[in-house]
Design a protein around this motif. Sequence first.
Motif, mmCIF file in Angstrom:
data_model
loop_
_atom_site.group_PDB
_atom_site.id
_atom_site.type_symbol
_atom_site.label_atom_id
_atom_site.label_comp_id
_atom_site.label_asym_id
_atom_site.label_seq_id
_atom_site.Cartn_x
_atom_site.Cartn_y
_atom_site.Cartn_z
ATOM 1 N N LEU A 149 0.808 -1.217 0.000
ATOM 2 C CA LEU A 149 0.000 0.000 0.000
ATOM 3 C C LEU A 149 0.844 1.271 0.000
ATOM 4 C CD1 LEU A 149 -2.827 -0.960 2.536
ATOM 5 C CD2 LEU A 149 -3.070 -0.618 0.070
ATOM 6 N N LEU A 150 2.143 1.157 0.306
ATOM 7 C CA LEU A 150 3.010 2.328 0.183
ATOM 8 C C LEU A 150 3.074 2.823 -1.258
ATOM 9 C CD1 LEU A 150 6.253 1.955 2.364
ATOM 10 C CD2 LEU A 150 4.457 3.684 2.547
ATOM 11 N N ALA A 175 -2.480 1.393 -3.562
ATOM 12 C CA ALA A 175 -3.428 1.953 -2.585
ATOM 13 C C ALA A 175 -4.644 2.569 -3.249
ATOM 14 C CB ALA A 175 -2.723 2.993 -1.730
ATOM 15 N N ALA A 176 -4.496 3.013 -4.499
ATOM 16 C CA ALA A 176 -5.605 3.603 -5.271
ATOM 17 C C ALA A 176 -6.233 4.757 -4.496
ATOM 18 C CB ALA A 176 -6.632 2.542 -5.627
ATOM 19 N N LEU A 191 -1.265 7.259 3.406
ATOM 20 C CA LEU A 191 0.113 6.894 3.756
ATOM 21 C C LEU A 191 1.130 7.922 3.274
ATOM 22 C CD1 LEU A 191 0.203 3.012 3.328
ATOM 23 C CD2 LEU A 191 0.196 4.344 5.432
ATOM 24 N N ASP A 192 0.673 9.103 2.861
ATOM 25 C CA ASP A 192 1.618 10.139 2.441
ATOM 26 C C ASP A 192 2.636 10.483 3.529
ATOM 27 O OD1 ASP A 192 0.783 10.387 -0.159
ATOM 28 O OD2 ASP A 192 -0.483 12.146 0.189
ATOM 29 N N PHE A 212 -1.130 -7.712 -6.901
ATOM 30 C CA PHE A 212 -2.007 -6.814 -6.146
ATOM 31 C C PHE A 212 -2.934 -6.044 -7.074
ATOM 32 C CE2 PHE A 212 1.907 -7.473 -3.790
ATOM 33 C CZ PHE A 212 1.417 -7.906 -2.561
ATOM 34 N N GLY A 213 -3.049 -6.542 -8.318
ATOM 35 C CA GLY A 213 -3.983 -5.954 -9.263
ATOM 36 C C GLY A 213 -3.495 -4.711 -9.963
ATOM 37 N N VAL A 214 -2.160 -4.495 -9.965
ATOM 38 C CA VAL A 214 -1.595 -3.289 -10.561
ATOM 39 C C VAL A 214 -0.548 -3.679 -11.603
ATOM 40 C CG1 VAL A 214 -0.267 -1.198 -10.118
ATOM 41 C CG2 VAL A 214 -1.999 -1.942 -8.467
ATOM 42 N N ASP A 215 -0.644 -3.113 -12.771
ATOM 43 C CA ASP A 215 0.306 -3.387 -13.849
ATOM 44 C C ASP A 215 1.546 -2.529 -13.645
ATOM 45 O OD1 ASP A 215 1.537 -4.217 -16.135
ATOM 46 O OD2 ASP A 215 0.266 -3.049 -17.506
#
Length: 234
Positions: free
Chosen positions: A13-14, A19-20, A26-27, A71-74
């Motif tokens: 998620l970082l 994190a979308a 998390l900034d 994690f579903g991210v390309d």
Amino acid sequence: MLVAAAVCPCPPLLVPDVAAGAAFELDPARDACADALGVLAAARPDRLVVVGPDERDASYPEGVRGSFRGFGVDLDVRLGHGAGDTTGTLPASLAVAAWLLDRAGWACAPVEGLGVTQPLPVASCVRAGQDIAGRAGRVALLVMGDGSACRTLKAPGYLDDRAAGFDAEIARALGAADLEALRALDAGLARELRASGRAPWQVLAGAAENAGLGGSLLYDDAPYGVGYLVAAWS
């Protein structure tokens, strides 16, 4: 000899793409990680070693790739910038580290990775750290790992009343560069609290022996019921 160390959490998620819509939460952690990496760069190391939790004890040379596709991210990343031996795949913790280094524009020194398993005994962690410290005249260490995953009812490991105290002691030890406290971490308790950083932190304790480094705690929070800590040693 170890000349600097940065401690960062390793949740995918970082990475904002992962994190979308919740990326902004998390900034502060991302900013703290950037500050910690700045300490590493300022130390002018000859070599950077990245240590993080893994499903096996393994080394990863510069150039090995990682991916967030699970994690579903390309999104793919690479450890450092060298061509290197690109066989194998980075574990999630080192993929997050590779993303942080790329985000920081790391070009200060060659990079290599070390994955350590949760059951690795403290003596083995310390020996691994001592070995890392001897790999070059000036070594920097990027240590990836999370605290307990049991801080709230909605945490991945549900609520455990021991979690807050466990994380508070880790935060104190990292902020004070207290090697003895890190070596004394209870591996069984860490496993019960699902704290992935225990072994990497004990590798740091071994690497920092006789280095005389001081610590600074830059971030300490549990936004998703998981303890996330950022520290810099120099």
